[in-house]
Design a protein around this motif. Structure first.
Motif, PDB file in Angstrom:
ATOM      1  N   ILE A  46      -9.876   6.261   2.241  1.00  0.00           N
ATOM      2  CA  ILE A  46      -8.638   5.975   2.970  1.00  0.00           C
ATOM      3  C   ILE A  46      -8.301   4.500   2.793  1.00  0.00           C
ATOM      4  O   ILE A  46      -9.137   3.633   3.044  1.00  0.00           O
ATOM      5  CB  ILE A  46      -8.828   6.314   4.461  1.00  0.00           C
ATOM      6  N   LEU A  47      -7.096   4.217   2.355  1.00  0.00           N
ATOM      7  CA  LEU A  47      -6.705   2.843   2.037  1.00  0.00           C
ATOM      8  C   LEU A  47      -5.523   2.385   2.878  1.00  0.00           C
ATOM      9  O   LEU A  47      -4.509   3.074   2.961  1.00  0.00           O
ATOM     10  CB  LEU A  47      -6.347   2.730   0.552  1.00  0.00           C
ATOM     11  N   ASP A  48      -5.677   1.209   3.471  1.00  0.00           N
ATOM     12  CA  ASP A  48      -4.567   0.496   4.114  1.00  0.00           C
ATOM     13  C   ASP A  48      -4.152  -0.619   3.158  1.00  0.00           C
ATOM     14  O   ASP A  48      -4.863  -1.599   2.994  1.00  0.00           O
ATOM     15  CB  ASP A  48      -5.008  -0.074   5.460  1.00  0.00           C
ATOM     16  N   ALA A  49      -3.006  -0.462   2.522  1.00  0.00           N
ATOM     17  CA  ALA A  49      -2.581  -1.427   1.505  1.00  0.00           C
ATOM     18  C   ALA A  49      -1.861  -2.635   2.082  1.00  0.00           C
ATOM     19  O   ALA A  49      -1.455  -3.531   1.335  1.00  0.00           O
ATOM     20  CB  ALA A  49      -1.682  -0.740   0.476  1.00  0.00           C
ATOM     21  N   GLN A  50      -1.714  -2.694   3.414  1.00  0.00           N
ATOM     22  CA  GLN A  50      -1.165  -3.886   4.052  1.00  0.00           C
ATOM     23  C   GLN A  50      -2.301  -4.908   4.141  1.00  0.00           C
ATOM     24  O   GLN A  50      -2.926  -5.116   5.176  1.00  0.00           O
ATOM     25  CB  GLN A  50      -0.594  -3.539   5.429  1.00  0.00           C
ATOM     26  N   ASN A  51      -2.553  -5.548   2.994  1.00  0.00           N
ATOM     27  CA  ASN A  51      -3.721  -6.397   2.837  1.00  0.00           C
ATOM     28  C   ASN A  51      -3.373  -7.559   1.905  1.00  0.00           C
ATOM     29  O   ASN A  51      -2.793  -7.355   0.838  1.00  0.00           O
ATOM     30  CB  ASN A  51      -4.867  -5.569   2.243  1.00  0.00           C
ATOM     31  N   LYS A  52      -3.734  -8.765   2.300  1.00  0.00           N
ATOM     32  CA  LYS A  52      -3.346  -9.948   1.535  1.00  0.00           C
ATOM     33  C   LYS A  52      -3.916  -9.938   0.125  1.00  0.00           C
ATOM     34  O   LYS A  52      -3.217 -10.295  -0.834  1.00  0.00           O
ATOM     35  CB  LYS A  52      -3.782 -11.223   2.267  1.00  0.00           C
ATOM     36  N   GLU A  53      -5.171  -9.522  -0.032  1.00  0.00           N
ATOM     37  CA  GLU A  53      -5.794  -9.538  -1.358  1.00  0.00           C
ATOM     38  C   GLU A  53      -5.108  -8.552  -2.301  1.00  0.00           C
ATOM     39  O   GLU A  53      -4.901  -8.848  -3.476  1.00  0.00           O
ATOM     40  CB  GLU A  53      -7.287  -9.212  -1.238  1.00  0.00           C
ATOM     41  N   LEU A  54      -4.751  -7.393  -1.787  1.00  0.00           N
ATOM     42  CA  LEU A  54      -4.035  -6.421  -2.616  1.00  0.00           C
ATOM     43  C   LEU A  54      -2.614  -6.893  -2.905  1.00  0.00           C
ATOM     44  O   LEU A  54      -2.106  -6.721  -4.028  1.00  0.00           O
ATOM     45  CB  LEU A  54      -4.003  -5.056  -1.927  1.00  0.00           C
ATOM     46  N   LYS A  55      -1.981  -7.485  -1.905  1.00  0.00           N
ATOM     47  CA  LYS A  55      -0.605  -7.962  -2.103  1.00  0.00           C
ATOM     48  C   LYS A  55      -0.546  -9.094  -3.135  1.00  0.00           C
ATOM     49  O   LYS A  55       0.473  -9.260  -3.811  1.00  0.00           O
ATOM     50  CB  LYS A  55      -0.010  -8.420  -0.768  1.00  0.00           C
ATOM     51  N   LYS A  56      -1.627  -9.865  -3.273  1.00  0.00           N
ATOM     52  CA  LYS A  56      -1.648 -10.917  -4.296  1.00  0.00           C
ATOM     53  C   LYS A  56      -1.434 -10.326  -5.689  1.00  0.00           C
ATOM     54  O   LYS A  56      -0.773 -10.935  -6.545  1.00  0.00           O
ATOM     55  CB  LYS A  56      -2.981 -11.668  -4.256  1.00  0.00           C
ATOM     56  N   GLU A  57      -2.008  -9.161  -5.917  1.00  0.00           N
ATOM     57  CA  GLU A  57      -1.872  -8.520  -7.228  1.00  0.00           C
ATOM     58  C   GLU A  57      -0.438  -8.066  -7.484  1.00  0.00           C
ATOM     59  O   GLU A  57      -0.043  -7.823  -8.624  1.00  0.00           O
ATOM     60  CB  GLU A  57      -2.831  -7.334  -7.319  1.00  0.00           C
ATOM     61  N   PHE A  58       0.329  -7.939  -6.425  1.00  0.00           N
ATOM     62  CA  PHE A  58       1.706  -7.455  -6.543  1.00  0.00           C
ATOM     63  C   PHE A  58       2.715  -8.600  -6.621  1.00  0.00           C
ATOM     64  O   PHE A  58       3.912  -8.363  -6.772  1.00  0.00           O
ATOM     65  CB  PHE A  58       2.026  -6.548  -5.346  1.00  0.00           C
ATOM     66  N   ILE A  59       2.244  -9.836  -6.532  1.00  0.00           N
ATOM     67  CA  ILE A  59       3.159 -10.986  -6.528  1.00  0.00           C
ATOM     68  C   ILE A  59       4.106 -10.988  -7.726  1.00  0.00           C
ATOM     69  O   ILE A  59       5.326 -11.181  -7.545  1.00  0.00           O
ATOM     70  CB  ILE A  59       2.369 -12.314  -6.437  1.00  0.00           C
ATOM     71  N   PRO A  60       3.640 -10.796  -8.958  1.00  0.00           N
ATOM     72  CA  PRO A  60       4.582 -10.845 -10.098  1.00  0.00           C
ATOM     73  C   PRO A  60       5.710  -9.815  -9.989  1.00  0.00           C
ATOM     74  O   PRO A  60       6.849 -10.082 -10.374  1.00  0.00           O
ATOM     75  CB  PRO A  60       3.692 -10.551 -11.307  1.00  0.00           C
ATOM     76  N   PHE A  61       5.393  -8.651  -9.428  1.00  0.00           N
ATOM     77  CA  PHE A  61       6.392  -7.587  -9.331  1.00  0.00           C
ATOM     78  C   PHE A  61       7.364  -7.862  -8.176  1.00  0.00           C
ATOM     79  O   PHE A  61       8.565  -7.579  -8.290  1.00  0.00           O
ATOM     80  CB  PHE A  61       5.681  -6.244  -9.144  1.00  0.00           C
ATOM     81  N   ALA A  62       6.840  -8.411  -7.091  1.00  0.00           N
ATOM     82  CA  ALA A  62       7.717  -8.811  -5.982  1.00  0.00           C
ATOM     83  C   ALA A  62       8.640  -9.947  -6.411  1.00  0.00           C
ATOM     84  O   ALA A  62       9.818  -9.998  -6.019  1.00  0.00           O
ATOM     85  CB  ALA A  62       6.881  -9.217  -4.774  1.00  0.00           C
ATOM     86  N   LYS A  63       8.110 -10.869  -7.233  1.00  0.00           N
ATOM     87  CA  LYS A  63       8.933 -11.971  -7.740  1.00  0.00           C
ATOM     88  C   LYS A  63      10.066 -11.434  -8.613  1.00  0.00           C
ATOM     89  O   LYS A  63      11.225 -11.862  -8.493  1.00  0.00           O
ATOM     90  CB  LYS A  63       8.065 -12.941  -8.545  1.00  0.00           C
ATOM     91  N   ASN A  64       9.754 -10.488  -9.482  1.00  0.00           N
ATOM     92  CA  ASN A  64      10.795  -9.862 -10.308  1.00  0.00           C
ATOM     93  C   ASN A  64      11.867  -9.199  -9.459  1.00  0.00           C
ATOM     94  O   ASN A  64      13.058  -9.225  -9.786  1.00  0.00           O
ATOM     95  CB  ASN A  64      10.174  -8.820 -11.240  1.00  0.00           C
TER      96      ASN A  64
END
Length: 538
Positions: A231-249
């Protein structure tokens, strides 16, 4: 356990889009990458293996270890978490809202479908490991969709909600007030071993955890830990770091809107209902009890309905410093999922697959492998007693799925000792009027309209007589009509699919610990049909 099935089309509950997807219609092939056939997973494994790095795996395992530190977990769950560090391990994912006490019954079907697919894949591809993942929708904020469940025809609703309900991400919400729901639930569910187990689950989940995320994780783990569900809670800073390039786009190029709008329009042009229309920016700002849309205007960024604003440089710095404050909406969440997981397949309901079918071009633009899309299992659970009633009433399984008035009319016509079908008389009348049309053409063509009007009038008269006779027979056969309606109402609460309305506790209270093992045994996610499961007790 006896099982039967009917096609999804025979249920009359599935959209044309989903039926056409299952039929692999040519016009839909541009909207997905690979169809969910067992042989197609080999190429999907190769593609995802090449795209998912060891560093991503290390972050994922670290996050999961942290999230599970306070849970009592089985060796199956622990083994699956550790296996995710290896490059021959892949996931199968389903996502679901944090519905109170799991919400509708299909929550179980989604997870069982996910677990069972990993078993099937392991048997077919023994050199690889496959982990079932439940992605908790902790960042949703639609409180009204999740704050209730239905049991025995009654609605149990969480009324004493937080002030931030509907504003904050639901996973952050305090479980305050659920003690009142527990009291009402306990009174309704009664006593006995199975009822006591349900009360224990509710109490331990919601009265001994402070927020909805932790409560839901506990509950799902208790139900499925024997099968290795992660079970994964993706509201997590470490996981969100990996998404930074896509959020920036997304912030600077509005890339999701540009690459989903065409597909959405194409689905609409094909005559399908578009499930989700993309916004220009599909990100929310999540901070201090608030989750609101980010809007760009004239080079500045605003958080909807607040005084919060950023310049371009400021919002990009905010993203770098606090990626956890940027929350993807329904159009971006699938990409986020595929960025942080070594995933092969997403399993969802018809509505979910409908919006996933808008996303293929977006994934290609971001160079992220598009997962295989699989419709979750659907089922109707009945007792042997109910099935016996159906057989005595001579109702076929697929007839159960008719609208109630159609079912009753059909059965009344069938069991009546007089013929209530006036089709022969209508046909005879039409043939008589054909002769009158010929006569009118030979004498006075202006008479044709009058002939037509008389034909319509007499046909309507026959239909009216047929309807009155049918109504009279329903009164005469009142007992049979009542039993037909009672049977269907028990299986289709509020005239809808059982799986979309009934909570698992209603079924568990009757069948106990056999419920989930029987679902595991009988629901094959690669069999594209609607299952009817008959339990031996009840």
């Amino acid at each position: 356990m006896p099982t039967d099935c009917i096609s999804y089309s025979e249920t009359n509950y599935f959209s044309n889009l989903i039926l056409d997807y299952l039929a692999q219609k040519d016009e839909l092939k541009a909207f997905y990458h690979r169809f969910p056939e067992l042989s197609n997973f080999k190429a999907q494994i190769g593609e995802k293996k090449a795209a998912f790095s060891k560093e991503h795996r290390e972050v994922l395992v670290k996050v999961l270890r942290e999230q599970y530190k306070d849970l009592e977990i089985t060796g199956e769950v622990s083994g699956n978490i550790e296996a995710l560090a290896e490059n021959n391990t892949f996931t199968v994912v389903t996502g679901h809202q944090l519905n109170l006490f799991t919400g509708p019954l299909y929550f179980l079907y989604k997870i069982v479908s996910t677990i069972n697919l990993t078993f099937i894949l392991k048997k077919e591809y023994p050199d690889y490991n496959f982990v079932p993942v439940y992605w908790m929708a902790t960042e949703d904020h639609d409180f009204e969709e999740i704050n209730f469940f239905n049991l025995n025809g009654k609605k149990f609703k969480w009324n004493k909600a937080n002030d931030n309900a509907g504003k904050d991400a639901v996973g952050n919400l305090s479980t305050d007030g659920l003690d009142e729901v527990f009291k009402l639930f306990s009174a309704e569910i009664g006593g006995g071993k199975d009822a006591d187990r349900l009360k224990e689950l509710f109490e331990n989940a919601y009265l001994k955890h402070e927020n909805l995320t932790d409560a839901t994780r506990y509950l799902a783990n208790e139900l499925f830990k024997e099968y290795g569900l992660v079970i994964l809670d993706a509201q997590n800073k470490e996981l969100k770091k990996e998404f930074i390039p896509f959020a920036k786009n997304e912030l600077t190029e509005q890339i999701s809107h540009k690459n989903t709008l065409e597909k959405a329009n194409a689905l609409n042009d094909l005559g399908y209902n578009v499930q989700v229309n993309p916004r220009e920016i599909n990100l929310f700002y999540l901070n201090n009890g608030l989750r609101e849309r980010i809007i760009e205007k004239d080079g500045e960024y605003f958080v909807n309905d607040t005084e919060i604003r950023f310049t371009k440089d400021e919002i990009l710095k905010e993203l770098e410093d606090h990626p956890e404050r940027f929350s993807p909406n329904v159009m971006m969440r699938p990409l986020y999922q595929e960025v942080v997981l070594p995933n092969l397949c997403y399993i969802g309901g018809g509505g979910e697959l409908a919006y996933w079918l808008e996303l293929k071009d977006y994934f290609e633009a971001e160079n992220v492998p598009f997962p295989i899309l699989l419709l979750r299992n659907s089922a109707l659970i009945q007792s042997e007693k109910i099935d016996g009633k159906r057989k005595r009433l001579n109702i076929k399984l697929k007839e159960l799925f008719l609208k109630q008035h159609e079912l009753i009319n059909r059965k009344v016509r069938k069991i009546s000792n007089i013929d209530i079908d006036f089709s022969p008389q209508k046909q005879h009348l039409v043939e008589q009027f054909q002769e009158m049309y010929k006569l009118a053409e030979q004498t006075d063509k202006s008479f044709l309209g009058a002939v037509k009007a008389q034909e319509v009038k007499q046909l309507k008269g026959l239909e009216k007589l047929e309807h009155r006779l049918l109504k009279a027979q329903k009164r005469k056969l009142e007992d049979e009509v009542s039993r037909i309606a009672e049977l269907q109402n028990e299986l289709f609460p509020n005239h809808g699919l059982q799986e979309r309305r009934t909570n698992f506790s209603e079924i568990y209270a009757e069948y106990g610990d056999q419920l989930i093992p029987e679902l595991i045994e009988n629901l094959n996610p690669l069999e594209a049909n609607f299952k009817i499961l008959t339990f031996g007790k009840g």
